[in-house]
Design an enzyme around this catalytic site. Structure first.
Site, short mmCIF file in Angstrom:
data_model
loop_
_atom_site.label_atom_id
_atom_site.label_comp_id
_atom_site.label_asym_id
_atom_site.label_seq_id
_atom_site.Cartn_x
_atom_site.Cartn_y
_atom_site.Cartn_z
N ASN A 1 70.26 -6.71 24.25
CA ASN A 1 71.00 -6.14 25.37
C ASN A 1 72.36 -6.83 25.50
O ASN A 1 72.52 -8.02 25.21
CB ASN A 1 70.20 -6.21 26.68
CG ASN A 1 69.74 -7.58 27.08
OD1 ASN A 1 69.50 -8.44 26.24
ND2 ASN A 1 69.60 -7.81 28.36
N ILE A 2 73.33 -6.02 25.91
CA ILE A 2 74.72 -6.49 26.02
C ILE A 2 75.23 -6.03 27.38
O ILE A 2 75.32 -4.82 27.64
CB ILE A 2 75.59 -5.87 24.90
CG1 ILE A 2 75.02 -6.23 23.52
CG2 ILE A 2 77.04 -6.37 25.03
CD1 ILE A 2 75.65 -5.44 22.37
N GLU A 3 75.52 -6.98 28.26
CA GLU A 3 75.92 -6.64 29.63
C GLU A 3 77.43 -6.71 29.82
O GLU A 3 78.16 -7.27 29.00
CB GLU A 3 75.20 -7.56 30.62
CG GLU A 3 73.68 -7.38 30.53
CD GLU A 3 72.91 -8.20 31.53
OE1 GLU A 3 73.49 -9.13 32.15
OE2 GLU A 3 71.70 -7.91 31.70
N CYS B 1 71.21 -1.46 26.53
CA CYS B 1 69.89 -2.06 26.29
C CYS B 1 69.73 -2.43 24.81
O CYS B 1 70.37 -1.86 23.93
CB CYS B 1 68.79 -1.08 26.66
SG CYS B 1 68.67 -0.71 28.41
N GLU C 1 67.27 -1.72 22.86
CA GLU C 1 66.73 -0.62 22.05
C GLU C 1 67.88 0.29 21.58
O GLU C 1 67.93 0.69 20.43
CB GLU C 1 65.73 0.21 22.88
CG GLU C 1 64.51 -0.57 23.32
CD GLU C 1 64.68 -1.27 24.65
OE1 GLU C 1 65.80 -1.71 24.99
OE2 GLU C 1 63.68 -1.39 25.38
N CYS D 1 63.54 1.50 29.07
CA CYS D 1 64.03 2.28 30.21
C CYS D 1 64.10 3.76 29.83
O CYS D 1 63.98 4.14 28.66
CB CYS D 1 65.41 1.78 30.66
SG CYS D 1 66.77 2.38 29.63
N CYS E 1 66.72 4.82 27.16
CA CYS E 1 66.33 4.46 25.78
C CYS E 1 65.21 5.38 25.29
O CYS E 1 65.18 5.76 24.11
CB CYS E 1 65.89 3.00 25.71
SG CYS E 1 67.28 1.86 25.93
N1 THU Z 1 67.09 -3.90 29.29
C1 THU Z 1 66.91 -3.65 27.96
O1 THU Z 1 67.64 -4.17 27.11
N2 THU Z 1 65.91 -2.82 27.61
C2 THU Z 1 65.07 -2.20 28.48
O2 THU Z 1 64.29 -1.35 28.07
C3 THU Z 1 65.09 -2.57 29.90
C4 THU Z 1 66.29 -3.29 30.34
C5 THU Z 1 68.17 -4.80 29.69
C6 THU Z 1 69.31 -4.13 30.38
C7 THU Z 1 69.89 -5.29 31.17
O3 THU Z 1 70.77 -6.02 30.31
C8 THU Z 1 68.70 -6.17 31.47
O4 THU Z 1 67.67 -5.77 30.59
C9 THU Z 1 68.18 -6.05 32.89
O5 THU Z 1 67.98 -4.74 33.24
#
Ligand code: THU
Length: 139
Positions: free
Chosen positions: A42-44, A53, A55, A93, A96
């Site tokens: 995941n990259i915010e 996300c 995935e 999520c 994804c």
């Molecule tokens: N996140 C994912 O990478 N995959 C998921 O299926 C659920 C959420 C990440 C998004 C965000 O960076 C962090 O988790 C919190 O929501």
């Protein structure tokens, strides 16, 4: 590649997570039908909406490398600094799941939610996203 090895790849992917806001680190390892693995984390973003996300990172890396046939994805997730024996199963999520429905067979593609290399659960996309809307609905 067996699923324990794929989960190990997801743990490696998780190490690259960029999550300075949620501190929730996610790793995914996407297995192609011919045995290649694409890792994603995941990259915010400070403005939240552009975040991606793990995935989808894995899928976008693979699809942009011309891959179109996928067998499975392993997903591991936990807050930063979670001890190795305290991981829980984390489901993808909705966004994804929709990307999985775009590129994968709804019954045969395997979504592997893992706590560790030995403990995991497998779901189909149909189980995770029933009554999905796909390109077929527009034919
Ligand atoms: N996140 C994912 O990478 N995959 C998921 O299926 C659920 C959420 C990440 C998004 C965000 O960076 C962090 O988790 C919190 O929501």
């Amino acid at each position: 590649m067996n699923y324990s090895e794929l989960i190990k790849e997801a743990f490696v992917a998780r190490k690259s997570s960029y999550a300075p806001y949620s501190h929730f680190h996610v790793g995914a390892a996407l297995l192609t039908s011919d045995g290649k693995v694409y890792r994603g984390c995941n990259i915010e973003s400070a403005s939240h909406t552009p975040s991606c996300c793990a995935e989808r990172t894995a899928f976008f890396k693979a699809v942009s490398s011309d891959e179109r046939n996928f067998k499975a994805i392993a997903i591991v997730a936990a807050a930063a600094d979670t001890p190795e024996d305290e991981y829980e199963y984390t489901a993808p999520c909705g966004v994804c799941r929709q990307i999985m429905a775009e590129f994968c067979d709804l019954d045969d593609f395997e979504v592997i939610l893992a706590k560790n290399e030995e403990e995991y659960k497998i779901y189909s996309v149909n189980e995770l996203l029933p009554l999905s809307f796909t390109g077929k609905d527009m034919e």
